[in-house]
Design a protein around this motif. Sequence first.
Motif, PDB file in Angstrom:
ATOM      1  N   ARG A  47       0.703  -1.063   0.423  1.00 57.22           N
ATOM      2  CA  ARG A  47       0.148   0.055   0.272  1.00 57.22           C
ATOM      3  C   ARG A  47       0.987   2.012   0.272  1.00 57.22           C
ATOM      4  O   ARG A  47       0.596   2.382  -0.721  1.00 57.22           O
ATOM      5  N   ALA A  48       2.012   1.112   0.829  1.00 55.00           N
ATOM      6  CA  ALA A  48       2.847   2.161   0.593  1.00 55.00           C
ATOM      7  C   ALA A  48       3.351   2.443  -0.285  1.00 55.00           C
ATOM      8  O   ALA A  48       3.931   3.905  -1.095  1.00 55.00           O
ATOM      9  N   SER A  49       3.991   1.789  -1.060  1.00 56.06           N
ATOM     10  CA  SER A  49       4.157   1.758  -2.225  1.00 56.06           C
ATOM     11  C   SER A  49       3.184   2.145  -3.542  1.00 56.06           C
ATOM     12  O   SER A  49       3.754   3.127  -4.245  1.00 56.06           O
ATOM     13  N   GLN A  50       2.245   1.849  -3.383  1.00 54.30           N
ATOM     14  CA  GLN A  50       1.727   2.356  -4.381  1.00 54.30           C
ATOM     15  C   GLN A  50       1.152   3.855  -4.239  1.00 54.30           C
ATOM     16  O   GLN A  50       1.200   4.667  -5.370  1.00 54.30           O
ATOM     17  N   ILE A  51       0.628   4.035  -3.002  1.00 51.87           N
ATOM     18  CA  ILE A  51       0.784   5.571  -2.619  1.00 51.87           C
ATOM     19  C   ILE A  51       2.105   6.817  -3.502  1.00 51.87           C
ATOM     20  O   ILE A  51       1.980   7.594  -3.999  1.00 51.87           O
ATOM     21  N   ASN A  52       3.192   5.772  -2.700  1.00 55.21           N
ATOM     22  CA  ASN A  52       4.287   6.529  -3.565  1.00 55.21           C
ATOM     23  C   ASN A  52       4.620   5.951  -4.948  1.00 55.21           C
ATOM     24  O   ASN A  52       5.742   7.051  -5.644  1.00 55.21           O
ATOM     25  N   GLY A  53       4.112   5.918  -5.462  1.00 55.50           N
ATOM     26  CA  GLY A  53       4.291   5.520  -7.534  1.00 55.50           C
ATOM     27  C   GLY A  53       5.584   4.831  -7.282  1.00 55.50           C
ATOM     28  O   GLY A  53       5.784   4.496  -8.317  1.00 55.50           O
ATOM     29  N   CYS A  54       5.803   3.686  -6.538  1.00 55.51           N
ATOM     30  CA  CYS A  54       6.874   2.915  -6.566  1.00 55.51           C
ATOM     31  C   CYS A  54       6.452   1.559  -7.021  1.00 55.51           C
ATOM     32  O   CYS A  54       6.477   1.029  -6.938  1.00 55.51           O
ATOM     33  N   GLN A 109      -1.624   6.938   6.748  1.00 57.94           N
ATOM     34  CA  GLN A 109      -1.722   8.048   7.020  1.00 57.94           C
ATOM     35  C   GLN A 109      -0.039   7.952   7.409  1.00 57.94           C
ATOM     36  O   GLN A 109       0.759   9.757   7.335  1.00 57.94           O
ATOM     37  N   GLY A 110       0.656   7.456   7.489  1.00 57.94           N
ATOM     38  CA  GLY A 110       1.953   7.295   7.876  1.00 57.94           C
ATOM     39  C   GLY A 110       3.282   7.774   6.641  1.00 57.94           C
ATOM     40  O   GLY A 110       3.946   8.583   6.249  1.00 57.94           O
ATOM     41  N   THR A 111       2.342   7.654   5.531  1.00 54.76           N
ATOM     42  CA  THR A 111       3.087   7.496   4.454  1.00 54.76           C
ATOM     43  C   THR A 111       2.219   8.791   4.018  1.00 54.76           C
ATOM     44  O   THR A 111       3.302   9.348   3.156  1.00 54.76           O
ATOM     45  N   ARG A 112       1.151   9.292   4.370  1.00 59.92           N
ATOM     46  CA  ARG A 112       0.861  10.645   3.527  1.00 59.92           C
ATOM     47  C   ARG A 112       0.815  12.506   4.325  1.00 59.92           C
ATOM     48  O   ARG A 112       0.049  12.355   4.834  1.00 59.92           O
ATOM     49  N   GLU A 139       3.262  -3.848  21.533  1.00 57.17           N
ATOM     50  CA  GLU A 139       3.709  -2.836  21.699  1.00 57.17           C
ATOM     51  C   GLU A 139       4.723  -2.952  20.871  1.00 57.17           C
ATOM     52  O   GLU A 139       4.741  -2.622  19.771  1.00 57.17           O
ATOM     53  N   ASP A 140       5.619  -3.968  21.180  1.00 60.17           N
ATOM     54  CA  ASP A 140       6.478  -4.490  19.345  1.00 60.17           C
ATOM     55  C   ASP A 140       6.270  -4.408  18.030  1.00 60.17           C
ATOM     56  O   ASP A 140       6.601  -4.393  16.932  1.00 60.17           O
ATOM     57  N   GLN A 141       5.037  -4.536  18.245  1.00 62.68           N
ATOM     58  CA  GLN A 141       3.965  -4.695  16.592  1.00 62.68           C
ATOM     59  C   GLN A 141       4.144  -3.386  16.529  1.00 62.68           C
ATOM     60  O   GLN A 141       3.995  -3.213  14.904  1.00 62.68           O
ATOM     61  N   LEU A 142       3.466  -2.764  17.507  1.00 61.13           N
ATOM     62  CA  LEU A 142       3.665  -1.197  16.272  1.00 61.13           C
ATOM     63  C   LEU A 142       4.680  -0.743  16.513  1.00 61.13           C
ATOM     64  O   LEU A 142       4.749   0.047  15.428  1.00 61.13           O
ATOM     65  N   VAL A 143       5.527  -0.988  16.859  1.00 63.32           N
ATOM     66  CA  VAL A 143       7.154  -0.451  16.814  1.00 63.32           C
ATOM     67  C   VAL A 143       7.450  -0.719  15.291  1.00 63.32           C
ATOM     68  O   VAL A 143       8.295  -0.494  14.728  1.00 63.32           O
ATOM     69  N   ALA A 144       7.043  -2.311  15.758  1.00 66.16           N
ATOM     70  CA  ALA A 144       7.474  -2.870  13.949  1.00 66.16           C
ATOM     71  C   ALA A 144       6.749  -2.096  12.474  1.00 66.16           C
ATOM     72  O   ALA A 144       6.801  -1.821  11.834  1.00 66.16           O
ATOM     73  N   LEU A 145       5.535  -2.145  13.182  1.00 68.35           N
ATOM     74  CA  LEU A 145       4.435  -1.398  12.234  1.00 68.35           C
ATOM     75  C   LEU A 145       5.072  -0.419  11.454  1.00 68.35           C
ATOM     76  O   LEU A 145       5.377   0.225  10.861  1.00 68.35           O
ATOM     77  N   ILE A 146       5.257   0.974  12.490  1.00 66.44           N
ATOM     78  CA  ILE A 146       5.766   2.308  12.344  1.00 66.44           C
ATOM     79  C   ILE A 146       7.098   2.271  11.568  1.00 66.44           C
ATOM     80  O   ILE A 146       7.770   2.804  10.729  1.00 66.44           O
ATOM     81  N   SER A 147       7.962   1.349  12.105  1.00 63.74           N
ATOM     82  CA  SER A 147       9.290   1.306  11.346  1.00 63.74           C
ATOM     83  C   SER A 147       9.168   0.726  10.072  1.00 63.74           C
ATOM     84  O   SER A 147      10.241   0.989   9.112  1.00 63.74           O
ATOM     85  N   LEU A 148       8.133  -0.243   9.526  1.00 63.98           N
ATOM     86  CA  LEU A 148       8.219  -0.784   8.976  1.00 63.98           C
ATOM     87  C   LEU A 148       7.913   0.195   7.327  1.00 63.98           C
ATOM     88  O   LEU A 148       7.700   0.127   6.583  1.00 63.98           O
ATOM     89  N   ILE A 149       6.718   1.391   8.310  1.00 63.30           N
ATOM     90  CA  ILE A 149       6.498   2.324   6.873  1.00 63.30           C
ATOM     91  C   ILE A 149       7.642   3.064   6.957  1.00 63.30           C
ATOM     92  O   ILE A 149       7.112   3.442   5.695  1.00 63.30           O
ATOM     93  N   ALA A 150       7.999   3.390   7.648  1.00 58.84           N
ATOM     94  CA  ALA A 150       9.847   4.208   7.687  1.00 58.84           C
ATOM     95  C   ALA A 150       9.825   3.517   7.029  1.00 58.84           C
ATOM     96  O   ALA A 150      11.031   4.400   5.854  1.00 58.84           O
ATOM     97  N   VAL A 151      10.685   2.675   6.824  1.00 58.43           N
ATOM     98  CA  VAL A 151      11.989   2.018   5.844  1.00 58.43           C
ATOM     99  C   VAL A 151      10.835   1.593   4.272  1.00 58.43           C
ATOM    100  O   VAL A 151      12.001   2.163   3.312  1.00 58.43           O
ATOM    101  N   ILE A 152       9.916   1.156   4.072  1.00 57.19           N
ATOM    102  CA  ILE A 152       9.863   1.218   2.914  1.00 57.19           C
ATOM    103  C   ILE A 152       9.248   2.769   2.631  1.00 57.19           C
ATOM    104  O   ILE A 152       9.604   2.917   0.866  1.00 57.19           O
TER     105      ILE A 152
END
Length: 157
Positions: free
Chosen positions: A43-50, A96-99, A121-134
């Motif tokens: 989804r982040a890749s679609q939004i960013n046109g990657c 929302q994190g991508t936009r 909490e660990d999954q939320l950290v992973a989710l935040i980090s994944l959004i940032a990395v992608i």
Amino acid sequence: MDSRLDYYGNALATKVMKHLYSASKALSDSTLPLTVQHLVEIRASQINGCGFCTDMHTKEAAHAGETSVRLNLIAAWREATVFTEAERAALELAEQGTRIADAAGGVTDDAWADAAKHYDEDQLVALISLIAVINSYNRINVINQQPAGSYQVGQFG
């Protein structure tokens, strides 16, 4: 279409990417479900046109058993009945994190609360980090005009 430069063949890029790959490995080893990771990456890749990342992550998701129906509906997830509430919360947070620049308020409290209902909490950290990395990968590929379509499953290990 050709990339603007051979980014992945550049020595400095190799050093930079080593750290992004390490972050990606830590995330893939996290307790955040792999299915959710794939959905967020796509989804982040679609939004960013990657195109490069969309190609890669849809192929990896399909290889991991994701259905073509779900893959085809990621861009329209709000109107689709094939995603769980937890997946929908992750997709909303990813959008929302991508936009951030497009959404004046950034990530809403409602989106965060919804994600926090489904992930520890660990999954939320992973989710935040994944959004940032992608988003980092997307920006590298979009700026460089990295062509899409030739990715092979497992190409990067």
